[in-house]
Design a protein around this motif. Structure first.
Motif, PDB file in Angstrom:
ATOM      1  N   ILE A 198       0.866  -1.187   0.000  1.00 29.84           N
ATOM      2  CA  ILE A 198       0.000   0.000   0.000  1.00 29.84           C
ATOM      3  C   ILE A 198       0.898   1.232   0.000  1.00 29.84           C
ATOM      4  N   PRO A 199       0.629   2.220  -0.834  1.00 28.12           N
ATOM      5  CA  PRO A 199       1.463   3.421  -0.856  1.00 28.12           C
ATOM      6  C   PRO A 199       1.526   4.096   0.518  1.00 28.12           C
ATOM      7  N   VAL A 200       2.706   4.462   0.913  1.00 28.38           N
ATOM      8  CA  VAL A 200       2.900   5.060   2.237  1.00 28.38           C
ATOM      9  C   VAL A 200       2.121   6.365   2.374  1.00 28.38           C
ATOM     10  N   GLU A 201       1.876   7.056   1.273  1.00 24.69           N
ATOM     11  CA  GLU A 201       1.113   8.298   1.327  1.00 24.69           C
ATOM     12  C   GLU A 201      -0.262   8.081   1.950  1.00 24.69           C
ATOM     13  N   LEU A 202      -0.868   6.936   1.703  1.00 22.98           N
ATOM     14  CA  LEU A 202      -2.174   6.642   2.298  1.00 22.98           C
ATOM     15  C   LEU A 202      -2.067   6.462   3.808  1.00 22.98           C
ATOM     16  N   TYR A 203      -0.989   5.858   4.261  1.00 28.59           N
ATOM     17  CA  TYR A 203      -0.759   5.756   5.708  1.00 28.59           C
ATOM     18  C   TYR A 203      -0.580   7.144   6.324  1.00 28.59           C
ATOM     19  N   VAL A 204       0.229   7.966   5.672  1.00 30.72           N
ATOM     20  CA  VAL A 204       0.515   9.304   6.198  1.00 30.72           C
ATOM     21  C   VAL A 204      -0.773  10.103   6.369  1.00 30.72           C
ATOM     22  N   LEU A 205      -1.664  10.013   5.424  1.00 33.42           N
ATOM     23  CA  LEU A 205      -2.913  10.783   5.490  1.00 33.42           C
ATOM     24  C   LEU A 205      -3.823  10.345   6.623  1.00 33.42           C
ATOM     25  N   THR A 206      -3.672   9.123   7.102  1.00 31.73           N
ATOM     26  CA  THR A 206      -4.547   8.622   8.171  1.00 31.73           C
ATOM     27  C   THR A 206      -3.895   8.655   9.552  1.00 31.73           C
TER      28      THR A 206
END
Length: 81
Positions: A15-23
């Motif tokens: 999963i792209p880390v950007e999605l983790y960062v946003l949550t």
């Protein structure tokens, strides 16, 4: 280097880390110099750690840039607060 510290979670996922960062909420985000850290989340604190590593001769010819005002570039782990 990071595995010896408690409460550090290394994300190794497809999963792209950007999605983790946003949550994330109130999280320290630490990376050598990832462009994924350009995904800004105001509740998080960002650290570039590229100055901790000896990359060899080739990296003396380039400069790793930081075009943000929120990513903190550290020279030792004790600077992470």
């Amino acid at each position: 280097m990071y595995k010896k510290y408690d409460n550090i979670h290394i994300i190794d996922d497809k999963i792209p880390v950007e999605l983790y960062v946003l949550t994330m909420k109130n999280t320290l985000i630490i990376s050598a110099a990832s462009t994924a850290m350009f995904t800004y989340n105001p509740t998080c604190t960002y650290y570039y750690t590229h100055k901790l590593y000896n990359y060899g001769r080739i990296f003396t010819q380039i400069e790793i840039g930081n075009p943000t005002d929120y990513i903190i570039e550290i020279e030792k782990l004790e600077e992470i607060v």
